[in-house]
Write a protein that holds these residues in place. Structure first.
Motif, PDB file in Angstrom:
ATOM      1  N   GLU A   1       0.831  -1.207   0.000  1.00 27.76           N
ATOM      2  CA  GLU A   1       0.000   0.000   0.000  1.00 27.76           C
ATOM      3  C   GLU A   1       0.868   1.261   0.000  1.00 27.76           C
ATOM      4  N   PHE A   2       1.864   1.284   0.871  1.00 27.92           N
ATOM      5  CA  PHE A   2       2.711   2.467   0.977  1.00 27.92           C
ATOM      6  C   PHE A   2       3.698   2.564  -0.184  1.00 27.92           C
TER       7      PHE A   2
ATOM      8  N   ALA B   1      10.696   1.531  -1.126  1.00 28.20           N
ATOM      9  CA  ALA B   1      11.575   1.418   0.045  1.00 28.20           C
ATOM     10  C   ALA B   1      10.848   1.541   1.374  1.00 28.20           C
ATOM     11  N   TRP B   2       9.590   1.113   1.425  1.00 25.07           N
ATOM     12  CA  TRP B   2       8.875   1.013   2.691  1.00 25.07           C
ATOM     13  C   TRP B   2       9.105  -0.377   3.255  1.00 25.07           C
ATOM     14  N   HIS B   3       9.209  -0.464   4.557  1.00 26.58           N
ATOM     15  CA  HIS B   3       9.428  -1.730   5.247  1.00 26.58           C
ATOM     16  C   HIS B   3       8.399  -1.829   6.356  1.00 26.58           C
ATOM     17  N   CYS B   4       7.954  -3.054   6.640  1.00 21.52           N
ATOM     18  CA  CYS B   4       6.941  -3.236   7.663  1.00 21.52           C
ATOM     19  C   CYS B   4       7.246  -4.486   8.475  1.00 21.52           C
ATOM     20  N   ILE B   5       7.184  -4.340   9.782  1.00 20.01           N
ATOM     21  CA  ILE B   5       7.380  -5.444  10.710  1.00 20.01           C
ATOM     22  C   ILE B   5       6.123  -5.527  11.567  1.00 20.01           C
ATOM     23  N   VAL B   6       5.553  -6.719  11.656  1.00 20.15           N
ATOM     24  CA  VAL B   6       4.314  -6.919  12.400  1.00 20.15           C
ATOM     25  C   VAL B   6       4.476  -8.108  13.331  1.00 20.15           C
ATOM     26  N   GLY B   7       3.997  -7.968  14.554  1.00 20.68           N
ATOM     27  CA  GLY B   7       4.048  -9.093  15.474  1.00 20.68           C
ATOM     28  C   GLY B   7       3.517  -8.718  16.839  1.00 20.68           C
ATOM     29  N   THR B   8       3.541  -9.689  17.724  1.00 29.84           N
ATOM     30  CA  THR B   8       3.085  -9.441  19.086  1.00 29.84           C
ATOM     31  C   THR B   8       4.262  -9.213  20.016  1.00 29.84           C
ATOM     32  N   SER B   9       5.470  -9.540  19.561  1.00 29.20           N
ATOM     33  CA  SER B   9       6.667  -9.315  20.362  1.00 29.20           C
ATOM     34  C   SER B   9       7.883  -9.318  19.452  1.00 29.20           C
ATOM     35  N   PHE B  10       8.528  -8.172  19.328  1.00 33.40           N
ATOM     36  CA  PHE B  10       9.744  -8.100  18.530  1.00 33.40           C
ATOM     37  C   PHE B  10      10.568  -6.898  18.969  1.00 33.40           C
ATOM     38  N   GLY B  11      11.833  -6.948  18.665  1.00 33.61           N
ATOM     39  CA  GLY B  11      12.720  -5.824  18.902  1.00 33.61           C
ATOM     40  C   GLY B  11      13.193  -5.312  17.564  1.00 33.61           C
TER      41      GLY B  11
END
Length: 162
Positions: free
Chosen positions: A109-110, A117-127
């Motif tokens: 979408e972005f 060059a858009w990046h996406c990280i999705v989760g319930t626990s991450f650093g």
């Protein structure tokens, strides 16, 4: 000897960037809390009036913002709203959280709307520890799902063939 001084310089630069990002996140948190309070006051004051010319009602924005919490942001509000809307619509169509699918949808979408060059990280626990382009960083949560969306600069490589 020279290697050690180069590593010390790199470590110092990394530490400098870390302090800068930490201060940016801290300022954004404080600013975000103040903005949430301001949004609540405006909702009470302007119930039913347009929020700024985009034809949407304040109630619509607040309903959309339900259970959304901005953790840190360096992004225009319009882009933030688009990310919230896209994430919420995608999540509502999932019987079970599919982090990879949500990340892919937001990235595409972005990328298609605002360039590559858009990046996406999705989760319930991450650093994470990222460097982003100015105005291209958003870290937010919807209920227990955390989403990090950011943009990096893309520079063409000059490949010299021997």
């Amino acid at each position: 000897m020279r290697e050690k001084s180069v590593m010390d310089g790199a470590s110092e630069e990394l530490e400098r960037r870390s302090r800068y990002l930490s201060s940016l996140i801290e300022r954004t948190k404080v600013k975000g809390d103040a903005n949430q309070e301001e949004d609540k006051r405006e909702k009470e004051k302007e119930k039913g009036r347009d929020d700024g010319g985009d034809g949407r009602k304040i109630e619509d924005d607040l309903k959309e913002m339900e259970n959304i919490r901005v953790r840190a942001a360096d992004m225009p509000r319009e882009l933030q709203r688009r990310a919230f809307r896209c994430a919420r619509e995608t999540l509502s169509g999932m019987p079970k959280l599919d982090s990879k699918r949500l990340a892919l949808v937001l990235k595409k979408e972005f990328d298609s709307s605002y360039g590559p060059a858009w990046h996406c990280i999705v989760g319930t626990s991450f650093g994470s520890y990222v460097t982003h382009s100015l105005g291209g960083f958003l870290y937010f949560s919807i209920e227990k799902v955390y989403i990090l969306l950011f943009r990096t600069a893309v520079e063409p490589l000059d490949h010299q063939r021997p």
